[in-house]
Motif scaffolding. Structure first.
Motif: not given
Length: 119
Positions: A82-96
């Motif tokens: 769960q990702m809240n208060s997202l910021k531009p620097e959170d932009t990425a490909v997310y891997y599990c």
């Protein structure tokens, strides 16, 4: 053999929220530590969060503490971010990844899901 598939990525505005899901297959998935990692353009992959197989222990990167929450439902063989208060620097490909060996390595990796945070 364990396989993991991510879903839930997308485009969101700054301050928004997203929930990523990691669906695992294989009988041992429920007994493995699972983590989320991310890789932004031009940067190395970095650790985001991990959760133990029981769900009792979690770890977070300092950059996401207080904003992201990792959880799991072993009955559904699924781990969530769960990702809240997202910021531009959170932009990425997310891997599990399942079968965590360190904050940089794991046995089984998904293909990734793109998260884009617009300013």
């Amino acid at each position: 053999q364990v396989q993991v598939v991510e879903s839930g990525g997308g485009l969101v505005q700054t301050g928004g929220s997203l929930r990523l899901s990691c669906a695992g297959s294989g009988r041992s998935f429920g007994f493995l530590g699972v983590g989320w990692f991310r890789q932004a353009p031009g940067k190395e992959r970095e650790f985001v969060a991990t959760i133990s197989w029981t769900g009792s222990t979690t770890n977070y990167a300092d950059s996401v503490k207080g904003r992201f929450t990792i959880s799991r439902d072993n009955a559904k063989n699924t781990v969530y971010l769960q990702m809240n208060s997202l910021k531009p620097e959170d932009t990425a490909v997310y891997y599990c990844a399942a079968g965590i060996r360190s904050l940089a390595t794991a046995d089984y990796w998904g293909q990734g899901t793109q998260v884009t945070v617009s300013s």
